[in-house]
Design a protein around this motif. Sequence first.
Motif, PDB file in Angstrom:
ATOM      1  N   UNK A  79       0.830  -1.199   0.000  1.00  0.00           N
ATOM      2  CA  UNK A  79       0.000   0.000   0.000  1.00  0.00           C
ATOM      3  C   UNK A  79       0.864   1.249   0.000  1.00  0.00           C
ATOM      4  N   UNK A  80       0.288   2.406  -0.359  1.00  0.00           N
ATOM      5  CA  UNK A  80       1.049   3.655  -0.320  1.00  0.00           C
ATOM      6  C   UNK A  80       1.633   3.956   1.057  1.00  0.00           C
ATOM      7  N   UNK A  81       0.980   3.481   2.127  1.00  0.00           N
ATOM      8  CA  UNK A  81       1.510   3.751   3.465  1.00  0.00           C
ATOM      9  C   UNK A  81       2.546   2.710   3.898  1.00  0.00           C
ATOM     10  N   UNK A  82       2.828   1.745   3.028  1.00  0.00           N
ATOM     11  CA  UNK A  82       3.889   0.776   3.298  1.00  0.00           C
ATOM     12  C   UNK A  82       3.433  -0.568   3.823  1.00  0.00           C
ATOM     13  N   UNK A  83       2.186  -0.723   4.248  1.00  0.00           N
ATOM     14  CA  UNK A  83       1.777  -2.038   4.746  1.00  0.00           C
ATOM     15  C   UNK A  83       1.578  -2.984   3.557  1.00  0.00           C
ATOM     16  N   UNK A  84       1.696  -4.282   3.839  1.00  0.00           N
ATOM     17  CA  UNK A  84       1.709  -5.298   2.782  1.00  0.00           C
ATOM     18  C   UNK A  84       0.602  -6.319   3.036  1.00  0.00           C
ATOM     19  N   UNK A  85      -0.027  -6.768   1.949  1.00  0.00           N
ATOM     20  CA  UNK A  85      -0.970  -7.881   2.014  1.00  0.00           C
ATOM     21  C   UNK A  85      -0.481  -8.963   1.057  1.00  0.00           C
ATOM     22  N   UNK A  86      -0.634 -10.213   1.466  1.00  0.00           N
ATOM     23  CA  UNK A  86      -0.278 -11.319   0.583  1.00  0.00           C
ATOM     24  C   UNK A  86      -1.562 -11.927   0.023  1.00  0.00           C
ATOM     25  N   UNK A  87      -1.443 -12.535  -1.155  1.00  0.00           N
ATOM     26  CA  UNK A  87      -2.591 -13.186  -1.790  1.00  0.00           C
ATOM     27  C   UNK A  87      -2.646 -14.646  -1.359  1.00  0.00           C
ATOM     28  N   UNK A  88      -3.868 -15.148  -1.193  1.00  0.00           N
ATOM     29  CA  UNK A  88      -4.090 -16.491  -0.672  1.00  0.00           C
ATOM     30  C   UNK A  88      -4.805 -17.356  -1.709  1.00  0.00           C
ATOM     31  N   UNK A  89      -4.522 -18.670  -1.652  1.00  0.00           N
ATOM     32  CA  UNK A  89      -5.190 -19.590  -2.565  1.00  0.00           C
ATOM     33  C   UNK A  89      -6.526 -20.043  -1.987  1.00  0.00           C
ATOM     34  N   UNK A  90      -7.152 -21.043  -2.634  1.00  0.00           N
ATOM     35  CA  UNK A  90      -8.482 -21.486  -2.219  1.00  0.00           C
ATOM     36  C   UNK A  90      -8.503 -22.134  -0.838  1.00  0.00           C
ATOM     37  N   UNK A  91      -7.326 -22.503  -0.320  1.00  0.00           N
ATOM     38  CA  UNK A  91      -7.234 -23.106   1.007  1.00  0.00           C
ATOM     39  C   UNK A  91      -6.785 -22.097   2.059  1.00  0.00           C
ATOM     40  N   UNK A  92      -6.646 -20.831   1.658  1.00  0.00           N
ATOM     41  CA  UNK A  92      -6.197 -19.814   2.590  1.00  0.00           C
ATOM     42  C   UNK A  92      -4.702 -19.783   2.798  1.00  0.00           C
ATOM     43  N   UNK A  93      -3.936 -20.463   1.945  1.00  0.00           N
ATOM     44  CA  UNK A  93      -2.470 -20.473   2.044  1.00  0.00           C
ATOM     45  C   UNK A  93      -1.891 -19.435   1.083  1.00  0.00           C
TER      46      UNK A  93
END
Length: 454
Positions: A79-93
């Motif tokens: 994000x512009x503020x520096x926090x990060x999100x990861x993408x998850x598969x159908x099992x939540x991994x």
Amino acid sequence: MTAPHPEGTVLPPHRPLSDWIARVLPGAPGQPPALGRINDGDERADARFFPRFRTQPWTRTSAVVERAGELCRALALRAPDGHVVVELDDHGAPVPVSEPGTDLVASLEEQWADPPAHPEIVAGLHAESLALRYFLLHRLTRETLPPPRLFHCLPWERVDAAARSATARLHTETSSSPALPIPPPDGELRHWFTPAASSLAGPLQVLEAGLRTERTGPWFGREAAHLLSGLRAAEPARLPTPTRHALAGLVDALGEADRALRHSARLVSERLTGLRHIEPIALTRRLDSEFVLRASSGNRRTGHTEFLEQWPVAVGLTVTGGGLLEIEMEVEDHPVPPFRRLADGALCHPVTVRPGTDTVGSGAGIRYWMVLDATEGMLHGFVAVTAPDTTFEVDLDAPPVPLRFLDRVSREELEASLTANERVTLSQWHRLIDGLPPHHPAHAALTAYAARRA
């Protein structure tokens, strides 16, 4: 480059490919980062449509997080503020990705409206996780018109192996030669191939497994029809050449195993291989208003008839002077019907009547299901419907489906089909329908049909 949106707004290029994301949180001392709740607790939502990704310029990146007890580089967004999100598969991994793969995804997102499909791009995607490839192609297919070659990054060798296995088992059943050992295919097909072609991997996997395990009971006709229908609708260029030929071999074997499938199988095989017959083999005929006019000015009972024939199928199309379109079909059957068809029960052939268009076989229409009556060495069906008063097409190219597997067809469509099969008596309908599962819509269709006749 930003991505256009159907509503005219311009969206940031880097948004989640998966439905699910999780925020990367600081881990305990000496521990890897932790992950927050899936979609911040809203698991039913599609993360790609969260307002934060539609109004702010995120950056495509990757993050090292824990997956199945081991550290893994995962596809992520910053994000512009520096926090990060990861993408998850159908099992939540977390969805695994390499550093070059991250750059490749970012580049494709920057060219989202017209993504390239150079050999090095396809090879680069092929080296990435299957989950990443699936999510990327799924989003591209929903939002753009990706070049067919881009789909070649999927693990088509799994489809090839399943098709060859099923073909060999069908040939073994019809051959007098001793059966050779046929190894089972490696790897499940699952939903990974749906971005390239729907109703392909599922029916193929069930078909191959059913043949390999010698599954009994009614099942074969459903999977064969679904596979043929899926391949009729698929864009052949999305499938690599070896896959197209492996699938063509399988549909040819299906046509040999059951003559009721022969015509649809030939059309699909031609479509997959690109080997055109000298004469068109489709059982689709356009009838113009002059044809209807000639019929109405002729004998009211006999009308005007055109014939279509592609062995083993012969069709007569008649428009009567009374304004009915009568469609009669005969299929030269095996001397002894295939045992799997007998297990599936009564067979119904789809007949679609649609308005004439510039492209034969395109556009919506009204579908009727013609019951094929089995006699010695022959399948026979007849339907009669109101003839359109303008140019129209009659399409009989789709594969037949056992009546028991028309359980997802609407009651209204089945009721119209019962009426169209005017040579089938009410008592015959009861014999065909009464033994179907209780939830089957044919029961309600028969009740309504019988009430109208009372």
